[in-house]
Write an enzyme that holds these catalytic residues in place. Structure first.
Site, short mmCIF file in Angstrom:
data_model
loop_
_atom_site.label_atom_id
_atom_site.label_comp_id
_atom_site.label_asym_id
_atom_site.label_seq_id
_atom_site.Cartn_x
_atom_site.Cartn_y
_atom_site.Cartn_z
N GLU A 36 0.85 -1.19 0.00
CA GLU A 36 0.00 0.00 0.00
C GLU A 36 0.89 1.24 0.00
OE1 GLU A 36 -2.97 2.27 3.13
OE2 GLU A 36 -2.95 0.08 3.13
N GLU A 94 -2.01 11.54 3.51
CA GLU A 94 -3.09 11.43 4.49
C GLU A 94 -3.08 12.69 5.34
OE1 GLU A 94 -4.17 7.21 5.98
OE2 GLU A 94 -1.98 7.26 5.90
#
Length: 697
Positions: free
Chosen positions: A584, A589
């Site tokens: 991933e 974020e």
């Protein structure tokens, strides 16, 4: 981002299989049990023996970053981490009827530690370089040095929990550049070199060594060049056996590991191929111990270096210049609630209220209805009751609120009593919301400090407020240390919209240790109605997937408390190998509760979840202006960039990582959950706006 629906993790309960008139006419998947046989010869070998009706295969996540699949279920696994370790293993049964069931077990492995074990892990047999585990919780920790000192001996008070607290500050960023190299020669002698890039992070109590005058920890010019001999020996003193390898390293000539506290002796708490965790004692204050984590991969780069890209050919983009729904040739949707394992509060939709292209921008909007969706129950006064009438209150919510863990799309909090009447006039109660779209087994648990006394007390009483008559409330008591030890019992509500006391008979509970209370309200029922929060998650899965390149996304982020926007990529083979084996790449974020700080992360075996390779940096106008968030992904490295400046995470890619095959892109806003945190009580809506997404190769 860690909220993957692709990891179907039924956190505490196994799913009840559903009948399916398929070509096999198979029995519905049910009755998953798992037996384990742990070798006692120090080899680290465990034999797993699962059994389930209607199962065609089993998938394993062994808890050490490795996964496997077995058609029969029976499988042998050999763990390699030396010392005493507990691994949480997740076994998923795949049914012929298309359903899955998951069970979690813990295995305790004790592999005797020898000098040669440690040397091989430290040096890879020749030479190996270690780096600070920046951004991992506890990469630098402070705690008592021994039992008897105020505080918990083993779990230190974290001195720093996020990379940007040390790696983004002028007084400490030198700490994050250190490279620690261990080597071994043909005679088995170990040497050590600390390359501090010219500066060392000094503890305030030791700055006199360099003539420092600061009244806080600070980076100073300091020469650490030259090889230091390393002696590995047994630890002596007050050391719990279960919380150390029992071995220590002593560095000659004043050698030390990255952070200067005057010590040259480091106890090895844990050591594997990817992680080195040590403890050392402050020579100025022997009552204090410092804890430091290192990884085998560099977790931060940093500085003002501009990215020198090797990818300039635009191969795919979306400029969001056509109003309406996102281009179906580029994007599809994830639909559902609960965040798939992160305790999030949103339901993802494909509604234009949550995702739309207008005015040249993609707008992903999280919305709050202002009221809780789905089914809401309240409960209070969790109390043990003896047959003779004696009681012991387990939780009444009037003091410090317990730490709830939600699963399956439920959310739990302590609130003011909304109906202080009848059976319950107390001030505070627990609120359990089973959001629309949640699983039928959604619920939450909290842990208690001491095991429940079921010898004295034979039942448990819980005051409950339900919106409906006939709602099933399931109580499950568990052993935190052994999930195979549990007891379940149901009770059913008999009134609606008023308090009543439900009694759960515990007289037939096995004589286990019970120190966890799990509650499921409306067990077995799918909630209906509008979710408390809605949002959107779009992805390029099966539409655009690629290996290597430069991804550039220009975006402006939401600022509301509880929002958790992310721009990320997931390995396209997740359905074959599972997560984290698929890999991933979190390009960006952001957390509204820590506004204007952005982070990037890599998740892969050995470095996933809370142990991901993470870096963060302040972006002062992330929520008010557009910024470019970029990842440069090559066969040799993965670099994260903000506004064309290489900010953090210059990761060394290699053939051993999962970052060498196709990935697809994902964009979303989650609400709350493990990273998003508390949602602003006044939240109505907030958006992430994306100007474009471009991929160069």
């Amino acid at each position: 981002m860690k909220n993957l629906k692709y990891i179907f993790f039924a956190f505490l309960m196994v799913l009840v299989g559903c009948e399916d008139d398929d070509a096999f006419g198979s029995v519905a998947l049910s009755n998953l049990t798992v037996n384990t046989e742990v070798s006692d010869d120090g080899s680290g070998t465990v034999i797993f023996k699962p059994s389930a009706s209607g199962a065609k295969s089993y998938n394993y996540n062994f808890g050490d970053g490795t996964t496997a699949e077995s058609l029969t279920g029976f499988i042998s696994k050999t763990y390699r981490t030396v010392g005493e370790n507990i691994f949480t293993v997740t076994i998923t049964a795949n049914g012929f009827d298309g359903t899955t069931m998951t069970e979690t077990v813990e295995v305790s492995i004790n592999i005797p530690v020898t000098n040669s074990d440690l040397v091989n892990l430290l040096t890879d047999g020749t030479s190996k370089t270690w780096f600070l585990a920046a951004a991992q919780p506890g990469h630098l920790g402070l705690g008592p040095a021994r039992e008897g000192i105020d505080g918990d001996w083993w779990y230190p008070k974290w001195y720093s929990a996020k990379a940007f607290e040390k790696c983004g500050s002028d007084i400490s960023d030198c700490f994050c550049d250190d490279e620690l190299t261990f080597s071994v020669d043909s005679n088995g002698d170990v040497t050590y070199v600390l390359d501090n890039m010219g500066q060392t992070f000094f503890n305030v109590g030791h700055t006199a060594v360099v003539g420092g005058t600061s009244d806080e920890d600070f980076c100073y010019d300091y020469d650490t060049s030259g090889e230091k001999a390393v002696t590995i020996s047994s630890v002596e003193g007050n050391v719990p056996e279960a919380e150390t390898t029992g071995m220590q390293m002593e560095f000659a000539d004043g050698g030390f590991m990255s952070y200067y506290v005057g010590s040259s002796t480091y106890e090895i708490l844990s050591l594997s191929e990817n992680l080195l965790y040590v403890r050392t004692y402050d020579t100025m204050n022997p009552d204090l111990a410092w804890y430091i984590r290192f990884t085998s991969a560099p977790s931060t780069g940093g500085g003002d270096e501009s990215l020198q890209t090797i990818y300039t050919n635009l191969v795919w983009s979306d400029e969001f210049d056509v109003n309406g729904a996102p281009n179906p040739a580029n994007w599809t949707y994830d639909i559902g609630a609960g965040g798939w394992g992160n305790g999030e509060a949103q339901e993802y939709t494909d509604s234009a209220d949550n995702v739309i292209v207008e005015d040249g921008l993609l707008k992903i909007t999280a919305r709050g209805s202002g009221v809780a969706g789905g089914a809401v129950h309240y409960y209070d006064d969790v109390t043990l009751v003896a047959s003779g009438g004696g009681v012991s209150v387990v939780e009444d919510f009037e003091g410090t609120a317990p730490a709830f863990t939600d699963f399956g799309g439920a959310s739990t909090a302590v609130i003011s009593n909304p109906d202080a009447s009848g059976e319950n006039t107390s001030t505070n109660v627990g609120e359990s919301t089973k959001n629309s779209g949640a699983e039928v087994w959604a619920g939450s648990f909290f842990d208690v400090a001491a095991p429940l006394d079921l010898t004295t007390y034979s039942s448990m009483e819980i005051k409950t407020w339900s919106p409906a008559v006939g709602a099933v409330v399931r109580l499950k008591l568990e052993n935190q240390a052994n999930p195979d030890e549990f007891f379940e019992v149901d009770a059913t509500t008999s009134v609606n919209e008023e308090w009543e006391a439900l009694t759960f008979d515990l007289s037939s509970a096995p004589a286990f240790t019970y120190d966890r209370v799990v509650l499921f309200f409306d067990f077995g029922v799918s909630p209906t109605g509008s979710a408390a929060y809605t949002s959107a998650r779009i992805k390029s899965e099966n539409l655009f997937e690629f290996t290597y390149g430069r991804v550039e996304i220009r975006a402006k982020l939401p600022s509301a408390g509880g929002t958790w926007p992310a721009l990320w990529a997931l390995g396209a083979n997740f359905d074959e190998v599972g997560w984290p084996a698929t890999g991933e790449i979190d390009i960006m974020e952001h957390v509204g509760n820590n506004s204007n700080t952005v982070s990037s992360a890599l998740h892969f075996p050995g470095n996933s979840g809370g142990s991901a390779v993470v870096g963060a940096t302040p972006v002062s106008s992330a929520t008010s202006e557009f910024h470019n968030y970029t990842v440069e992904w090559t066969p040799e490295s993965i670099k994260f960039v903000v506004d064309d400046e290489l900010i953090h995470n210059s990761f060394v890619n290699s053939a051993s990582t999962p970052f060498n095959s196709d990935f697809f892109l994902i964009m979303n806003i989650a609400m709350g959950g493990t990273l998003g945190g508390a949602i602003d009580g006044e939240f109505i809506q907030d958006s992430m706006e994306v100007d474009y997404v471009r991929v160069y190769q």
